[in-house]
Each structure stands twice: as C-alpha cells, then as structure tokens.
Design an enzyme around this catalytic site. Structure first.
Site, short mmCIF file in Angstrom:
data_model
loop_
_atom_site.label_atom_id
_atom_site.label_comp_id
_atom_site.label_asym_id
_atom_site.label_seq_id
_atom_site.Cartn_x
_atom_site.Cartn_y
_atom_site.Cartn_z
N GLU A 1 6.51 42.71 -8.79
CA GLU A 1 6.02 44.09 -8.99
C GLU A 1 5.07 44.52 -7.88
O GLU A 1 4.19 43.75 -7.46
CB GLU A 1 5.29 44.19 -10.34
CG GLU A 1 4.69 45.59 -10.56
CD GLU A 1 4.21 45.87 -11.98
OE1 GLU A 1 4.35 44.99 -12.86
OE2 GLU A 1 3.70 46.98 -12.19
N GLU B 1 2.60 36.46 -16.84
CA GLU B 1 2.16 36.84 -15.48
C GLU B 1 1.48 35.67 -14.79
O GLU B 1 0.76 34.89 -15.43
CB GLU B 1 1.20 38.03 -15.56
CG GLU B 1 1.86 39.29 -16.08
CD GLU B 1 0.94 40.50 -16.08
OE1 GLU B 1 -0.18 40.43 -15.55
OE2 GLU B 1 1.36 41.54 -16.64
N ASP C 1 7.04 40.17 -23.66
CA ASP C 1 5.86 39.82 -22.86
C ASP C 1 4.84 39.05 -23.69
O ASP C 1 4.57 39.41 -24.85
CB ASP C 1 5.16 41.11 -22.39
CG ASP C 1 5.30 41.34 -20.91
OD1 ASP C 1 5.60 40.38 -20.17
OD2 ASP C 1 5.09 42.49 -20.48
N LYS D 1 8.05 36.52 -21.23
CA LYS D 1 7.59 36.73 -19.85
C LYS D 1 6.07 36.52 -19.80
O LYS D 1 5.37 36.91 -20.74
CB LYS D 1 7.94 38.13 -19.34
CG LYS D 1 7.39 38.41 -17.93
CD LYS D 1 7.99 39.67 -17.33
CE LYS D 1 7.34 40.94 -17.76
NZ LYS D 1 5.88 41.06 -17.47
N ASP E 1 4.31 44.50 -22.24
CA ASP E 1 3.00 44.84 -22.81
C ASP E 1 2.51 46.17 -22.25
O ASP E 1 1.46 46.68 -22.68
CB ASP E 1 1.98 43.70 -22.59
CG ASP E 1 1.69 43.42 -21.13
OD1 ASP E 1 2.39 43.97 -20.26
OD2 ASP E 1 0.76 42.63 -20.85
N SER E 2 3.27 46.79 -21.34
CA SER E 2 2.98 48.17 -20.93
C SER E 2 3.00 49.09 -22.15
O SER E 2 2.50 50.21 -22.08
CB SER E 2 4.02 48.64 -19.89
OG SER E 2 5.33 48.47 -20.38
O1 KIV Z 1 4.89 45.36 -19.26
C1 KIV Z 1 5.86 45.78 -18.61
O2 KIV Z 1 6.50 46.78 -18.94
C2 KIV Z 1 6.24 45.01 -17.43
C3 KIV Z 1 7.24 45.64 -16.50
C4 KIV Z 1 6.62 46.79 -15.81
C5 KIV Z 1 7.82 44.66 -15.57
O3 KIV Z 1 5.75 43.95 -17.21
#
Ligand code: KIV
Length: 269
Positions: free
Chosen positions: A187, A120, A88, A118, A49-50
């Site tokens: 992280e 968090e 994510d 994924k 989600d970055s």
């Molecule tokens: O959103 C993302 O790119 C991430 C990575 C930095 C692990 O969670």
C-alpha cells in the site's frame, strides 16, 4: 436431469498460485449485500479494518475492536459464495506475540468462517506469520503504508519517496514471503518500489496506491463507488453513489412532506 456442481470458494493456495498469472481482482466489503455483488467479480474480498473509518466515522483504524471485525466478517461470509474472504486483524490483537496472534486469528476464523486473515507489518511480523501459517491459518501480509502505524509514521504518508529506504521495504516483502504469507498487500509506495517488490517475491503482490504491475489490485469499495467524501488521491472513482443516494433521499423527503407517495407505494393496500 442436470446436477449442478456446488460452487467452490477460492482458497488461499489458489490465490498464491496466481503469482505472475491473471491479475487478481479484490475489493473490500463490510456487509452482506455489497459483498454479494462484489462476489460475482472478485477473487478475494477483504473485510478491512478500514471499516472503522469508512463505516463507523473513526479518524484511524486504531480503535477498531476484534468483535466488530468478527461481526462484519460474518455478514460478508453469509453474503458470498465464491470469493475467498480475508478478515483484517485489528490493531492490538496480534503484535504482542505469536501466541496472542494465533488465539485471535483462530477466533476470527472459527466465528466468521473466513478463509484467511490479514495483518500489517514486514520483517517484524515474520515469526508470527510463520507461527500462524504452520498452524492452519493462511496469512496475507501488508507492507508499505500500514495504516495501523499512523502514529509512528506521523500520518498516512506515501512510503519510498526516498530511494535510500527501498531496501527496507524489499526486505520486509522477502521476510513475509519466506515466513509463509500467501499474498502481500503493498500500500501507498512509489511505483518503482512496488515493481521491485513484485519482482523480488514469489507470492502475489496486491497493490493499493502502488503500481499497475502488481499481481492484483484492491480498493476500498466505498471509495471507488463515490461514497466516501475523503478519497485518497490515487483512487479512480467508478461510481457516483454518494450523489445518487442524496438524490433518492431528497426525492423521498419531498414526497413525505407533501404526502405524495401513498398511491405509488410505501403503504400496504
Ligand atoms: O483495511 C483495509 O481496507 C485495507 C485495504 C486498504 C488494503 O487494509
């Protein structure tokens, strides 16, 4: 006549089995074309989600909608053949309850055909991780500096500078591993804490700004390519795509302005 064996995608259990073995290579990717390049070298690709910050100019990942993750997830799956694709779950789509998390994770998996999601959070997400894993959804967990908690953390802050807080992070790691996560992103934590976490859990740890001793590493592709002007301090930049793109665009603009390019291309003949 030779019959080529079909290319098989890496699976979550195969990543899980790499604990303590050959280091796991991973990068983020958000589009089909970069994913196709990364696919040749990575064990898994994260549609992180970055992308909200890197691709869409947001200040944090909080505003990223589910549909955007699905759209980029589809592109990355289309562009790849061999890496496991992990998508994510964005903020607000899983924290409320295991049922809500299952509904949205299933939507991601059905619509993108990715192999895992994924999310968090540590101990507080253990029940949800168990619920999803027991119902056919492989879950990668993410602890330490968790960007979706930027507002409660008071910024993107390295975790574990105070040794008194280490046990909380180690307990988080143990809780998600016990709940069935197949791997764990660690992280932005101090190196010794990352090493303790890696030693404590029986699933692979994937470090980002953590420790070289994690079972694998991940970086945001645009950061390591030199495409992001705001790279975190720990990132080693392997390419200089930002300046290279700038040079190419300047050259193009110059040729357009001087009507210099038609003989060289850019027009049908
Ligand atoms: O959103 C993302 O790119 C991430 C990575 C930095 C692990 O969670």
């Amino acid at each position: 006549m030779s019959i080529q064996a079909p290319i098989r995608r890496m699976t979550a259990p195969q990543i899980r089995a790499r604990k303590g073995g050959a280091p796991i290579v991973s990068l983020t990717s958000y589009h089909a074309h970069t994913a196709a390049i990364v696919d040749k070298h990575a064990d898994f690709i994260l549609v992180g989600d970055s992308l909200g910050m890197v691709m869409h100019g947001m200040d944090s990942t909080i505003g990223v909608p589910l549909d955007l993750m699905i759209m980029h997830g589809k592109a990355v799956v289309r562009g790849t053949q061999r890496a496991l694709i992990v998508v994510d779950m964005p903020f607000g789509t899983y924290e409320e309850s295991p049922n809500m998390a299952f509904r949205n994770a299933a939507k991601i998996m059905k619509e993108t055909a990715c192999g895992a999601v994924k999310l968090e959070g540590g101990a507080r997400m253990a029940e949800t991780i168990r619920f999803l894993s027991e119902r056919g959804i492989p879950v990668m967990a993410h602890i330490g500096l968790t960007p979706q908690s930027v507002n409660t953390m008071g910024g993107f802050k390295v975790q574990g500078r105070d040794e008194a807080a280490w046990q909380v992070h180690i307990d988080d790691a143990l809780a998600v591993a016990e709940a069935g996560a197949f791997a764990l992103v660690v992280e932005g934590v101090v190196e010794e804490l990352a090493d303790r976490i890696t030693a404590a859990v029986d699933i692979p740890t994937i470090g980002i700004g953590a420790s070289k001793n994690c079972d694998g590493q991940i970086l945001v592709l645009e950061d390591m390519l030199g495409l992001n002007p705001r790279v975190p301090k720990f990132v080693k930049v392997y390419g200089d795509l930002g300046p290279a793109i700038e040079r190419a665009v300047e050259a193009y603009a110059e040729e357009v302005k001087t009507r210099d390019f038609p003989g060289e291309g850019n027009v049908y003949r």
